[in-house]
Design a protein around this motif. Structure first.
Motif, PDB file in Angstrom:
ATOM      1  N   GLU A 101       0.798  -1.213   0.000  1.00 52.34           N
ATOM      2  CA  GLU A 101       0.000   0.000   0.000  1.00 52.34           C
ATOM      3  C   GLU A 101       0.842   1.279   0.000  1.00 52.34           C
ATOM      4  O   GLU A 101       0.386   2.319  -0.482  1.00 52.34           O
ATOM      5  CB  GLU A 101      -0.909   0.006   1.232  1.00 52.34           C
ATOM      6  N   ASP A 102       2.022   1.245   0.543  1.00 44.86           N
ATOM      7  CA  ASP A 102       2.846   2.441   0.700  1.00 44.86           C
ATOM      8  C   ASP A 102       3.316   2.944  -0.670  1.00 44.86           C
ATOM      9  O   ASP A 102       4.015   2.220  -1.387  1.00 44.86           O
ATOM     10  CB  ASP A 102       4.058   2.116   1.573  1.00 44.86           C
ATOM     11  N   PRO A 103       2.946   4.185  -1.032  1.00 43.99           N
ATOM     12  CA  PRO A 103       3.308   4.680  -2.372  1.00 43.99           C
ATOM     13  C   PRO A 103       4.801   4.683  -2.641  1.00 43.99           C
ATOM     14  O   PRO A 103       5.230   4.385  -3.773  1.00 43.99           O
ATOM     15  CB  PRO A 103       2.742   6.108  -2.381  1.00 43.99           C
ATOM     16  N   ALA A 104       5.613   5.024  -1.660  1.00 43.49           N
ATOM     17  CA  ALA A 104       7.058   5.058  -1.874  1.00 43.49           C
ATOM     18  C   ALA A 104       7.608   3.669  -2.169  1.00 43.49           C
ATOM     19  O   ALA A 104       8.482   3.497  -3.028  1.00 43.49           O
ATOM     20  CB  ALA A 104       7.744   5.654  -0.644  1.00 43.49           C
ATOM     21  N   ILE A 105       7.094   2.655  -1.471  1.00 48.85           N
ATOM     22  CA  ILE A 105       7.553   1.288  -1.718  1.00 48.85           C
ATOM     23  C   ILE A 105       7.058   0.798  -3.072  1.00 48.85           C
ATOM     24  O   ILE A 105       7.804   0.150  -3.823  1.00 48.85           O
ATOM     25  CB  ILE A 105       7.079   0.364  -0.572  1.00 48.85           C
ATOM     26  N   VAL A 106       5.801   1.103  -3.408  1.00 47.22           N
ATOM     27  CA  VAL A 106       5.273   0.720  -4.723  1.00 47.22           C
ATOM     28  C   VAL A 106       6.123   1.326  -5.833  1.00 47.22           C
ATOM     29  O   VAL A 106       6.503   0.648  -6.797  1.00 47.22           O
ATOM     30  CB  VAL A 106       3.803   1.171  -4.866  1.00 47.22           C
ATOM     31  N   ARG A 107       6.448   2.592  -5.698  1.00 39.23           N
ATOM     32  CA  ARG A 107       7.232   3.281  -6.727  1.00 39.23           C
ATOM     33  C   ARG A 107       8.610   2.628  -6.885  1.00 39.23           C
ATOM     34  O   ARG A 107       9.089   2.424  -8.004  1.00 39.23           O
ATOM     35  CB  ARG A 107       7.370   4.760  -6.364  1.00 39.23           C
ATOM     36  N   GLU A 108       9.230   2.281  -5.769  1.00 39.73           N
ATOM     37  CA  GLU A 108      10.563   1.676  -5.838  1.00 39.73           C
ATOM     38  C   GLU A 108      10.497   0.270  -6.434  1.00 39.73           C
ATOM     39  O   GLU A 108      11.374  -0.134  -7.204  1.00 39.73           O
ATOM     40  CB  GLU A 108      11.181   1.642  -4.440  1.00 39.73           C
ATOM     41  N   ILE A 109       9.458  -0.488  -6.095  1.00 44.53           N
ATOM     42  CA  ILE A 109       9.297  -1.823  -6.680  1.00 44.53           C
ATOM     43  C   ILE A 109       9.149  -1.721  -8.188  1.00 44.53           C
ATOM     44  O   ILE A 109       9.761  -2.489  -8.951  1.00 44.53           O
ATOM     45  CB  ILE A 109       8.092  -2.537  -6.040  1.00 44.53           C
ATOM     46  N   LEU A 110       8.322  -0.802  -8.653  1.00 42.11           N
ATOM     47  CA  LEU A 110       8.134  -0.640 -10.093  1.00 42.11           C
ATOM     48  C   LEU A 110       9.408  -0.144 -10.772  1.00 42.11           C
ATOM     49  O   LEU A 110       9.677  -0.477 -11.932  1.00 42.11           O
ATOM     50  CB  LEU A 110       6.980   0.335 -10.354  1.00 42.11           C
ATOM     51  N   ARG A 111      10.192   0.649 -10.065  1.00 39.95           N
ATOM     52  CA  ARG A 111      11.446   1.138 -10.640  1.00 39.95           C
ATOM     53  C   ARG A 111      12.470   0.024 -10.772  1.00 39.95           C
ATOM     54  O   ARG A 111      13.205  -0.037 -11.754  1.00 39.95           O
ATOM     55  CB  ARG A 111      12.009   2.259  -9.767  1.00 39.95           C
ATOM     56  N   ARG A 112      12.472  -0.897  -9.807  1.00 41.03           N
ATOM     57  CA  ARG A 112      13.481  -1.964  -9.782  1.00 41.03           C
ATOM     58  C   ARG A 112      12.980  -3.185 -10.559  1.00 41.03           C
ATOM     59  O   ARG A 112      12.700  -4.245 -10.011  1.00 41.03           O
ATOM     60  CB  ARG A 112      13.816  -2.319  -8.336  1.00 41.03           C
ATOM     61  N   ALA A 113      12.890  -3.008 -11.872  1.00 38.45           N
ATOM     62  CA  ALA A 113      12.359  -4.082 -12.718  1.00 38.45           C
ATOM     63  C   ALA A 113      13.246  -5.316 -12.706  1.00 38.45           C
ATOM     64  O   ALA A 113      12.775  -6.428 -12.986  1.00 38.45           O
ATOM     65  CB  ALA A 113      12.198  -3.574 -14.148  1.00 38.45           C
ATOM     66  N   GLU A 114      14.517  -5.153 -12.378  1.00 35.59           N
ATOM     67  CA  GLU A 114      15.403  -6.314 -12.349  1.00 35.59           C
ATOM     68  C   GLU A 114      15.146  -7.183 -11.124  1.00 35.59           C
ATOM     69  O   GLU A 114      15.466  -8.381 -11.119  1.00 35.59           O
ATOM     70  CB  GLU A 114      16.876  -5.863 -12.374  1.00 35.59           C
ATOM     71  N   ASP A 115      14.588  -6.602 -10.069  1.00 34.95           N
ATOM     72  CA  ASP A 115      14.317  -7.359  -8.847  1.00 34.95           C
ATOM     73  C   ASP A 115      12.861  -7.805  -8.718  1.00 34.95           C
ATOM     74  O   ASP A 115      12.570  -8.776  -8.010  1.00 34.95           O
ATOM     75  CB  ASP A 115      14.669  -6.519  -7.613  1.00 34.95           C
ATOM     76  N   PHE A 116      11.974  -7.070  -9.390  1.00 40.95           N
ATOM     77  CA  PHE A 116      10.545  -7.379  -9.311  1.00 40.95           C
ATOM     78  C   PHE A 116      10.001  -7.491 -10.731  1.00 40.95           C
ATOM     79  O   PHE A 116       9.798  -6.497 -11.421  1.00 40.95           O
ATOM     80  CB  PHE A 116       9.812  -6.297  -8.519  1.00 40.95           C
ATOM     81  N   THR A 117       9.782  -8.706 -11.170  1.00 40.37           N
ATOM     82  CA  THR A 117       9.432  -8.977 -12.561  1.00 40.37           C
ATOM     83  C   THR A 117       7.930  -8.851 -12.816  1.00 40.37           C
ATOM     84  O   THR A 117       7.118  -9.161 -11.931  1.00 40.37           O
ATOM     85  CB  THR A 117       9.900 -10.383 -12.962  1.00 40.37           C
ATOM     86  N   PRO A 118       7.537  -8.445 -14.038  1.00 43.06           N
ATOM     87  CA  PRO A 118       6.124  -8.398 -14.406  1.00 43.06           C
ATOM     88  C   PRO A 118       5.626  -9.713 -15.001  1.00 43.06           C
ATOM     89  O   PRO A 118       4.581  -9.733 -15.651  1.00 43.06           O
ATOM     90  CB  PRO A 118       6.099  -7.296 -15.458  1.00 43.06           C
ATOM     91  N   ALA A 119       6.334 -10.794 -14.780  1.00 47.13           N
ATOM     92  CA  ALA A 119       6.003 -12.058 -15.443  1.00 47.13           C
ATOM     93  C   ALA A 119       4.599 -12.550 -15.136  1.00 47.13           C
ATOM     94  O   ALA A 119       4.018 -13.317 -15.915  1.00 47.13           O
ATOM     95  CB  ALA A 119       7.020 -13.128 -15.047  1.00 47.13           C
ATOM     96  N   ASN A 120       4.009 -12.131 -14.010  1.00 45.66           N
ATOM     97  CA  ASN A 120       2.667 -12.608 -13.666  1.00 45.66           C
ATOM     98  C   ASN A 120       1.563 -11.682 -14.152  1.00 45.66           C
ATOM     99  O   ASN A 120       0.392 -11.876 -13.810  1.00 45.66           O
ATOM    100  CB  ASN A 120       2.532 -12.816 -12.154  1.00 45.66           C
ATOM    101  N   ALA A 121       1.906 -10.667 -14.963  1.00 54.76           N
ATOM    102  CA  ALA A 121       0.909  -9.683 -15.399  1.00 54.76           C
ATOM    103  C   ALA A 121      -0.252 -10.326 -16.156  1.00 54.76           C
ATOM    104  O   ALA A 121      -1.391  -9.855 -16.069  1.00 54.76           O
ATOM    105  CB  ALA A 121       1.560  -8.607 -16.252  1.00 54.76           C
ATOM    106  N   LEU A 122       0.025 -11.379 -16.912  1.00 51.32           N
ATOM    107  CA  LEU A 122      -1.021 -12.040 -17.679  1.00 51.32           C
ATOM    108  C   LEU A 122      -1.322 -13.443 -17.159  1.00 51.32           C
ATOM    109  O   LEU A 122      -2.006 -14.211 -17.829  1.00 51.32           O
ATOM    110  CB  LEU A 122      -0.634 -12.107 -19.164  1.00 51.32           C
ATOM    111  N   HIS A 123      -0.827 -13.776 -15.974  1.00 48.03           N
ATOM    112  CA  HIS A 123      -1.173 -15.060 -15.369  1.00 48.03           C
ATOM    113  C   HIS A 123      -2.580 -14.999 -14.791  1.00 48.03           C
ATOM    114  O   HIS A 123      -3.064 -13.932 -14.421  1.00 48.03           O
ATOM    115  CB  HIS A 123      -0.189 -15.407 -14.248  1.00 48.03           C
TER     116      HIS A 123
END
Length: 393
Positions: A37-59
């Motif tokens: 829920e924390d906007p700052a953490i969400v923003r950092e997760i989305l920025r760090r694409a190498e650590d947090f993958t979008p592979a489940n976007a269409l799962h």
């Protein structure tokens, strides 16, 4: 989000998503996904694409039953990673091609068509209002324009509207809902049917070799399977999310009394933009999105384990309180390419509809809100002519 098939979709609340995920969705979802829920953490997760993958976007949001998987396999249904679900050089290569079809200039050029088409649809509704009918703007207006605009921008064909809505709604429920095993089979048959139609459409587009999006991707070296996967995503989420945003905005303008301000020749444009901005902040059609932690990681003092599936808040909650819209279309490498289009399209539809149908009121001021894992909208925008006003123009 009203349509002939909407009754099958999960209805979680009578308001937009505001509470934490685990308080809104059923245990099968809350137990699988960690809500961030924390906007700052969400923003950092989305920025760090190498650590947090979008592979489940269409799962699928829930595990599909073996019988469902067999049905999909027999139908040659596959969604290999592309754009929203891809990362690395392949994602960037596809993104560059798609971005060219949604450039600011090309998006701006659609405004005249959107205003004109909205006016046509509203004029067709006027006789019904004069006879005292209640009409749903979600069906009659919001559902129609986004797919037409998408087809104009990409140069790709549309199936008949009723078929497209059935296909797209069934796929939304299959991949972002929590259907039981029997319901999954019904939805999977529909998904296979849509996927087969797209395969044929892509093949025809490649044979034409004109300036359509599919041909451009092919020339850039994208294989046919991934082109079909992208077509599937754009044909569902690409146009449905804008349709949901439009209907949420129409509802909001009628509910909070800003409808008449949006219709004014002077100031209507600014009023419409303000309504859209507030809907995006408080009740975006895409209030959350998913990621998977690729490795053990720490963000803002929070620890995430490798393989942990996350749902990130993009709208509402602390973001709405802070009037922070920086996440409503995502952030970083995967920020939505259609952000400018969705915002402009919704503003133009709202202003044109308010001008064409000035004396409307809501027939239901408290509709249910339909919620999927990452999508939401009021179930309907039922309207009627204001009894105290004069005749519609």
């Amino acid at each position: 989000m009203s349509c002939p098939y909407a009754g099958t979709l999960p209805v979680a609340a009578s308001a937009p998503l505001a509470r934490p995920l685990e308080q809104v969705f059923p245990p099968v979802i809350a137990d699988r996904y960690r809500s961030v829920e924390d906007p700052a953490i969400v923003r950092e997760i989305l920025r760090r694409a190498e650590d947090f993958t979008p592979a489940n976007a269409l799962h699928a949001a829930v595990d599909l039953a073996p019988a469902t998987l067999r049905l999909l396999a027999r139908g040659r249904f596959a969604l290999p990673p592309v754009l929203a679900s891809a990362s690395g050089p392949e994602h960037l290569a596809v993104r560059r091609v798609v971005a060219g079809f949604f450039s600011p200039a090309k998006v701006a050029a659609q405004a005249e068509f959107i205003a004109r088409r909205t006016g046509q649809l509203c004029r067709a509704l006027q006789p019904g209002y004069r006879t005292g009918a209640e009409l749903d703007l979600a069906d009659e207006l919001a559902a129609v324009i986004p797919p037409e605009v998408m087809a104009r921008l990409t140069g790709t064909p549309l199936p008949p509207m009723d078929r497209l809505k059935r296909w797209s709604w069934d796929s939304l429920e299959l991949f972002w809902g929590w259907p039981d095993a029997q319901r999954q089979l019904e939805l999977a048959r529909s998904a296979v049917e849509y996927h087969a139609w797209l395969r044929g459409t892509v093949d025809q587009a490649l044979e034409r070799g004109d300036g359509n999006l599919y041909a451009a991707l092919h020339r850039a070296g994208v294989d046919t399977r991934r082109i079909v996967s992208l077509a599937y995503f754009l044909g569902i989420a690409g146009q449905e999310t804008t349709a949901m945003l439009i209907q949420g905005t129409l509802f909001s303008a009628l509910h909070d009394g800003s409808w008449s301000a949006c219709a004014r020749p002077e100031g209507g444009e600014a009023a419409s933009a303000q309504v859209v901005a507030q809907v995006l902040l408080q009740a975006s059609s895409v209030p959350t999105w998913r990621r998977i932690a690729r490795t053990n990681a720490e963000v803002g003092g929070e620890r995430f384990a490798a393989g942990e599936e996350l749902v990130l808040r993009l709208s509402g909650g602390a973001l709405a309180e802070a009037q922070d819209d920086s996440l409503v279309f995502g952030y970083g490498l995967h920020r939505c390419l259609g952000a400018g289009l969705a915002r402009m399209e919704t503003e133009v539809v709202l202003r044109a509809a308010a001008a064409a149908l000035p004396d409307l009121e809501l027939a239901d001021r408290h509709p249910d809100w339909e919620h999927l894992l990452s999508f939401q909208a009021p179930a309907a925008v039922r309207t009627r002519r204001t009894a105290s006003e004069g005749n519609l123009p």
